[in-house]
Design an enzyme around this catalytic site. Structure first.
Site, PDB file in Angstrom:
ATOM      1  N   ASN A 117      -4.530  11.562   7.556  1.00  0.00           N
ATOM      2  CA  ASN A 117      -4.340  11.009   6.217  1.00  0.00           C
ATOM      3  C   ASN A 117      -5.081  11.865   5.188  1.00  0.00           C
ATOM      4  O   ASN A 117      -6.131  12.433   5.469  1.00  0.00           O
ATOM      5  CB  ASN A 117      -4.735   9.528   6.135  1.00  0.00           C
ATOM      6  CG  ASN A 117      -6.149   9.224   6.585  1.00  0.00           C
ATOM      7  OD1 ASN A 117      -6.694   9.846   7.489  1.00  0.00           O
ATOM      8  ND2 ASN A 117      -6.754   8.225   5.969  1.00  0.00           N
ATOM      9  N   CYS A 125      -0.197   9.290   4.429  1.00  0.00           N
ATOM     10  CA  CYS A 125      -0.665   8.794   5.721  1.00  0.00           C
ATOM     11  C   CYS A 125      -0.503   9.848   6.809  1.00  0.00           C
ATOM     12  O   CYS A 125       0.314  10.769   6.702  1.00  0.00           O
ATOM     13  CB  CYS A 125       0.122   7.556   6.119  1.00  0.00           C
ATOM     14  SG  CYS A 125      -0.070   6.160   5.000  1.00  0.00           S
ATOM     15  N   GLU A 133       0.838   9.512   9.776  1.00  0.00           N
ATOM     16  CA  GLU A 133       2.151   9.477  10.417  1.00  0.00           C
ATOM     17  C   GLU A 133       3.183  10.264   9.622  1.00  0.00           C
ATOM     18  O   GLU A 133       3.960  11.048  10.174  1.00  0.00           O
ATOM     19  CB  GLU A 133       2.631   8.023  10.572  1.00  0.00           C
ATOM     20  CG  GLU A 133       1.706   7.157  11.393  1.00  0.00           C
ATOM     21  CD  GLU A 133       0.651   6.418  10.570  1.00  0.00           C
ATOM     22  OE1 GLU A 133       0.281   5.302  10.973  1.00  0.00           O
ATOM     23  OE2 GLU A 133       0.190   6.944   9.529  1.00  0.00           O
ATOM     24  N   CYS A 145       1.715   1.843   8.402  1.00  0.00           N
ATOM     25  CA  CYS A 145       2.009   1.023   7.233  1.00  0.00           C
ATOM     26  C   CYS A 145       3.533   0.887   7.083  1.00  0.00           C
ATOM     27  O   CYS A 145       4.300   1.548   7.776  1.00  0.00           O
ATOM     28  CB  CYS A 145       1.391   1.632   5.973  1.00  0.00           C
ATOM     29  SG  CYS A 145       2.252   3.093   5.347  1.00  0.00           S
ATOM     30  N   CYS A 155       5.376   4.216   6.331  1.00  0.00           N
ATOM     31  CA  CYS A 155       5.475   5.069   7.518  1.00  0.00           C
ATOM     32  C   CYS A 155       6.499   4.527   8.511  1.00  0.00           C
ATOM     33  O   CYS A 155       7.237   5.297   9.133  1.00  0.00           O
ATOM     34  CB  CYS A 155       4.105   5.203   8.187  1.00  0.00           C
ATOM     35  SG  CYS A 155       2.955   6.226   7.232  1.00  0.00           S
TER      36      CYS A 155
END
Length: 143
Positions: free
Chosen positions: A42, A53, A55, A94, A97
């Site tokens: 992140n 993020c 991901e 999240c 993502c």
């Protein structure tokens, strides 16, 4: 590839997080269909909105290198000073993502929630994002 290798990569990526505001570091390791691991962390921003993020960093890195099919992703996150040897809290992706993953992955895509290199839980993207909206809802021409 065993999930343990992805878990270890996700844990290692936490150290590269740029987190001056939240002090919450997240690492991700995305396994491409080609067997290559694409990693991410992140990256925060003072304006908050431009933050990214782990991901999404991993997915965008993979796509920018020509990989658009994935086998699994591992995500490890927690307070910057947390000791992964003692275990981290589960850190599910999240909502943004999850939607980015859905662009490229089916409901049965494994998402590995890493607590330590030897301790994780596997959920599917469909469990994390039920009744999702994906490319098949808007595609008009076959690719």
């Amino acid at each position: 590839m065993p999930f343990e290798a992805l878990a270890e990569q996700a844990l290692a990526m936490r150290r590269f997080s740029y987190i001056p505001y939240s002090r919450f570091s997240v690492g991700a390791a995305l396994l491409g269909e080609d067997g290559k691991i694409y990693t991410g962390c992140n990256v925060e921003n003072a304006a908050y909105g431009p933050s990214n993020c782990a991901e999404r960093t991993a997915v965008f890195k993979a796509v920018s290198e020509g990989c658009r099919r994935f086998q699994a992703i591992a995500v490890a996150g927690g307070p910057a000073d947390a000791d992964p040897d003692k275990g981290l809290p589960e850190c599910p992706p999240c909502g943004v993502c999850r939607q980015v993953l859905r662009e490229f992955c089916a409901d049965d895509f494994p998402v590995i929630l890493v607590r330590s290199a030897q301790d994780w839980r596997v959920m599917t993207l469909g469990e994390l994002l039920p009744a999702s909206f994906g490319p098949e809802h808007v595609k008009t021409d076959p690719e």
